[in-house]
Design a protein around this motif. Structure first.
Motif, short mmCIF file in Angstrom:
data_model
loop_
_atom_site.label_atom_id
_atom_site.label_comp_id
_atom_site.label_asym_id
_atom_site.label_seq_id
_atom_site.Cartn_x
_atom_site.Cartn_y
_atom_site.Cartn_z
N GLN A 104 59.15 94.59 92.39
CA GLN A 104 59.94 95.98 92.08
C GLN A 104 58.91 97.05 91.64
O GLN A 104 59.06 97.68 90.79
CB GLN A 104 60.93 95.70 91.20
CG GLN A 104 62.12 95.06 91.53
CD GLN A 104 63.27 94.97 91.00
OE1 GLN A 104 64.04 95.82 90.83
NE2 GLN A 104 63.42 93.93 90.13
N SER A 106 57.65 100.37 92.16
CA SER A 106 58.67 101.44 92.73
C SER A 106 57.73 102.85 93.00
O SER A 106 58.79 103.54 93.65
CB SER A 106 59.61 101.85 91.64
OG SER A 106 59.17 102.14 90.47
N ILE A 128 57.76 91.90 99.27
CA ILE A 128 58.54 92.88 98.39
C ILE A 128 60.06 92.65 98.41
O ILE A 128 60.48 91.97 99.49
CB ILE A 128 58.20 94.41 98.66
CG1 ILE A 128 58.74 94.62 100.08
CG2 ILE A 128 56.91 94.87 98.65
CD1 ILE A 128 58.76 95.99 100.40
N SER A 133 62.26 98.18 95.29
CA SER A 133 60.99 98.28 95.55
C SER A 133 60.71 99.72 96.28
O SER A 133 61.71 100.60 96.71
CB SER A 133 60.55 97.32 96.63
OG SER A 133 60.51 96.07 96.01
N LYS A 155 59.98 91.79 103.47
CA LYS A 155 60.93 92.12 102.42
C LYS A 155 61.91 91.26 102.60
O LYS A 155 62.64 90.96 103.52
CB LYS A 155 61.53 93.37 103.30
CG LYS A 155 62.58 94.27 102.28
CD LYS A 155 63.06 95.50 102.62
CE LYS A 155 62.11 96.74 102.48
NZ LYS A 155 62.78 97.96 102.98
N SER A 199 56.53 95.51 87.95
CA SER A 199 56.79 97.01 87.92
C SER A 199 56.21 97.87 87.09
O SER A 199 55.43 97.28 86.06
CB SER A 199 58.17 97.17 87.93
OG SER A 199 58.52 97.01 86.39
#
Length: 246
Positions: A104, A106, A128, A133, A155, A199
């Motif tokens: 994640q 971002s 991801i 994301s 993904k 993240s």
């Protein structure tokens, strides 16, 4: 937003999703109702596609006043790869594969910089999660210097599912985290690996840390307690390369 990057109309968007097209984001008119809208809403939620509720004036601009029916979608500029196929192809061609798992991340510029570094360091694929994301948009591609077109990006619905797939293929998982006493420089990184980066705000999630095979951190000698994720990712990847080319 260029005309060639958007589709509009509820039915067209549903069909695009069901045919496997990668949608970056869907813009929906405020107050939209009706059976067809609820079908679209159900399809969007099922596929975890990001949405934004906007005034009709924005939809008019995005669709250049075509009959959008209250819905406009932005198409992802790259085609995402299937994780199963990527793992199979990489294992058949590489003795010591290297995957990169982003939990994640971002920020699109961080994501683009990471893609660029990953391509330069020979990463075989980036993984991801659909929700949380950064999108692969024009900013991502620009920051990646075009590397987004040169490396497979997968993904997946859930990062943990991808991790279990990698584990089943005998890929060891290394999580970059400050929640460990282990320095990355003390880890053996010469075997088939997947590096997990977390993240910007939370790092690698606790549930992912629990199933990682190894954890490593970078030494921080100043007063600031963390590095930018793209910088940290570069440092980890180049330590992996340093060990492998010796």
């Amino acid at each position: 937003m260029e005309q060639s990057t958007v589709i509009f109309g509820i039915r067209a968007i549903i069909e695009a999703i069901e045919s496997g097209s990668s949608l970056e984001k869907v813009y929906l008119q405020k107050g939209l109702r009706g059976d067809l809208f609820f079908q679209l809403d159900k399809t969007l939620k099922k596929n975890k596609i990001s949405t934004s509720v906007v005034p009709v004036e924005k939809l008019n601009r995005l669709s250049k006043h075509n009959n959008h029916q209250g819905a406009v979608a932005k198409i992802a500029p790259i085609k995402f790869a299937e994780l199963d196929e990527v793992i199979e192809n990489v294992l058949s061609s590489e003795k010591t594969p290297l995957f990169l798992v982003l939990d994640q991340v971002s920020d699109v510029r961080n994501f683009g910089a990471i893609i660029r570094t990953a391509e330069c360091t020979g990463v075989n694929a980036i993984i991801i999660q659909k929700s949380g994301s950064a999108p692969v948009n024009s900013d991502t591609i620009k920051t990646s210097a075009g590397a987004a077109f040169k490396i497979p990006i997968c993904k997946v619905d859930h990062i943990k599912d991808a991790i279990f797939q990698l584990k089943a293929a005998d890929i060891k998982l290394v999580a970059a985290t400050e929640k460990t006493e282990n320095s990355v420089y003390d880890l053996d990184l010469k075997e088939p690996l997947a590096l997990i980066m977390g993240s910007e705000h939370k790092g690698v999630s606790n549930s992912v840390l629990k199933i990682a095979d190894y954890k490593g951190k970078l030494p921080l000698l100043g007063e600031i307690e963390s590095l930018n994720v793209s910088v940290a990712c570069g440092a980890f990847l180049y330590e992996i390369i340093r060990q492998r080319i010796q």
